[in-house]
Design an enzyme around this catalytic site. Sequence first.
Site, PDB file in Angstrom:
ATOM      1  N   HIS A 329       4.413  -7.715  51.457  1.00 35.96           N
ATOM      2  CA  HIS A 329       5.507  -7.614  50.495  1.00 35.96           C
ATOM      3  C   HIS A 329       6.696  -8.469  50.959  1.00 35.96           C
ATOM      4  O   HIS A 329       7.227  -9.274  50.195  1.00 35.96           O
ATOM      5  CB  HIS A 329       5.915  -6.143  50.336  1.00 35.96           C
ATOM      6  CG  HIS A 329       7.217  -5.939  49.651  1.00 35.96           C
ATOM      7  ND1 HIS A 329       7.309  -5.607  48.315  1.00 35.96           N
ATOM      8  CD2 HIS A 329       8.488  -6.037  50.083  1.00 35.96           C
ATOM      9  CE1 HIS A 329       8.580  -5.512  47.984  1.00 35.96           C
ATOM     10  NE2 HIS A 329       9.318  -5.769  49.035  1.00 35.96           N
ATOM     11  N   GLU A 330       7.078  -8.309  52.237  1.00 38.93           N
ATOM     12  CA  GLU A 330       8.207  -9.081  52.762  1.00 38.93           C
ATOM     13  C   GLU A 330       7.940 -10.577  52.667  1.00 38.93           C
ATOM     14  O   GLU A 330       8.818 -11.354  52.311  1.00 38.93           O
ATOM     15  CB  GLU A 330       8.486  -8.709  54.228  1.00 38.93           C
ATOM     16  CG  GLU A 330       9.036  -7.307  54.429  1.00 38.93           C
ATOM     17  CD  GLU A 330      10.307  -7.059  53.622  1.00 38.93           C
ATOM     18  OE1 GLU A 330      11.147  -7.968  53.539  1.00 38.93           O
ATOM     19  OE2 GLU A 330      10.451  -5.955  53.056  1.00 38.93           O
ATOM     20  N   HIS A 333       8.644 -12.109  49.398  1.00 38.01           N
ATOM     21  CA  HIS A 333      10.039 -12.535  49.197  1.00 38.01           C
ATOM     22  C   HIS A 333      10.224 -13.971  49.685  1.00 38.01           C
ATOM     23  O   HIS A 333      10.957 -14.754  49.096  1.00 38.01           O
ATOM     24  CB  HIS A 333      11.000 -11.623  49.964  1.00 38.01           C
ATOM     25  CG  HIS A 333      11.189 -10.269  49.340  1.00 38.01           C
ATOM     26  ND1 HIS A 333      11.527 -10.106  48.012  1.00 38.01           N
ATOM     27  CD2 HIS A 333      11.104  -9.016  49.853  1.00 38.01           C
ATOM     28  CE1 HIS A 333      11.638  -8.802  47.752  1.00 38.01           C
ATOM     29  NE2 HIS A 333      11.373  -8.127  48.846  1.00 38.01           N
ATOM     30  N   GLU A 408      11.719  -7.237  43.788  1.00 32.92           N
ATOM     31  CA  GLU A 408      10.879  -6.246  44.467  1.00 32.92           C
ATOM     32  C   GLU A 408       9.511  -6.144  43.791  1.00 32.92           C
ATOM     33  O   GLU A 408       8.482  -6.110  44.453  1.00 32.92           O
ATOM     34  CB  GLU A 408      11.555  -4.876  44.495  1.00 32.92           C
ATOM     35  CG  GLU A 408      12.766  -4.795  45.412  1.00 32.92           C
ATOM     36  CD  GLU A 408      12.477  -5.271  46.817  1.00 32.92           C
ATOM     37  OE1 GLU A 408      11.429  -4.910  47.371  1.00 32.92           O
ATOM     38  OE2 GLU A 408      13.298  -6.047  47.357  1.00 32.92           O
TER      39      GLU A 408
HETATM   40 ZN   LIG Z   1      11.383  -6.058  49.158  1.00 36.81          ZN
END
Ligand SMILES: [Zn+2]
Length: 467
Positions: A329-330, A333, A408
């Site tokens: 997930h990170e 980004h 997100e």
């Molecule tokens: Zn995030």
Amino acid sequence: MEISDVDIFRYVLVFLWVVYLWETYLSYRQRTIYRNATKVPKELENVLDQETFEKARLYQLDKSNFGFWSNIYSQIESTVILLIGGLPWLWSVAGRLMDRYNYGSEYEITQSIVFTLLATIFSTITSLPWSIYSTFVIEEKHGFNKQTLGFFLKDQVKKLVVMQCIALPITASLIYIIKVGGDYFFIYVWLFTLVVSLLLITIYADYIAPLFDKFTPLPEGDLRSKIEELAASINFPLKKLYVVDGSKRSSHSNAYFYGFYKNKRIVLFDTLLQDYVAPKDDKKDDKTDNDEEQKKNEEEEGKEEESNEEKKKKKQGCNNEEVLAVLSHELGHWKLNHNLKNLVIGQINTFLCFMMFALLMNRKELFTAFGFTTQPTLIGLLIIFQFIFSPYNEVLSFCMTALSRKFEFQADDFAKTLHRANKLKSALIKLNKDNLGFPISDWLYSTWHFSHPPLIERLNALENKSD
Ligand SMILES: [Zn+2]
């Protein structure tokens, strides 16, 4: 259009209260949910037990009640400061202090520095009881606080000193550039803030963050090699991989990455890792200047052992596969340039604000509205950026919060494309449990405040295109 100083002052006060009442109304809506939602929602029945749910509810309720009182306090404090002319008074105190050392009012930058210092000391003192209460009563009661009072106070002083060492030279240079920059000073000011923010991002990791927390390279092993594999598979230029001892402060958990271009680092909170045990001998490298510090270290170690035991019981943190899902997930980004996009928006915003500031800064009525007979640059910055722009700031922060939620979802989607949706789901549920997040929220409150989408929405989004 003729606007008098009285009008300006009224506008500022009224808007201050409009924002306050709006926020209070939103918090009231959310608090009502904490009071009344006593059953685990249907969607989470299989993954969240009633006991944890109830603990989270009581924790959030306590925090919300605390917020109610601390907001009332700060609202009254700001109103009183404006009404009794606290700002011009503090400015004159700074002037009188300088007089003693034979510096007259022609030393405007020096006076601005003294003013900033006095204001910072004032706000630190008035906010201290609140942060002590929040840390040692509320967080403590719900089992999150890991700090001793000694550590907390030392940390606060350190933060204050470091912040001032950074902020004061920047403030001084800013005022100087505005004063000598001529008609197009806002362009130079914008360039200056750009360089400073890039510089701060560069030195923060190596020189500032280590002053407060200990960063240890993640030891060789299964987790490390899997993270390196993951990074390599999407061409993430991973240079360093650290664990930070967040458990020294609190047992809330997190992970993040930072760094420019080809020099990226990933930082994992020790509280995120289920099986992580800090290397023991590290402690001995710490310089212990005096007995007190020695004692404090022993106390801390005592606390740590306690929390390790607690950890075993509660099994806080995620297993390796879940950590990898969180990191996916990170890394999403990063892949989707979210940080860069935020930086660009921030820069455009800074530029526009300083351009507006250039148009407004010579309006005498802005200064007389707040009781100033002179027009110091720092005061102009304060009045215009904090008070005059505040409706704009509210709108901007709302848009940035909405954008953050969108990012997100996109990062979750990215983790899904790496076939980690299921592990991410269980990680999100675990983290929500560990941090006592409450899974139900008022739609208006969450729309206004949540930088991350509510848990159920994220789980649903992950479900829809599950792997
Ligand atoms: Zn995030």
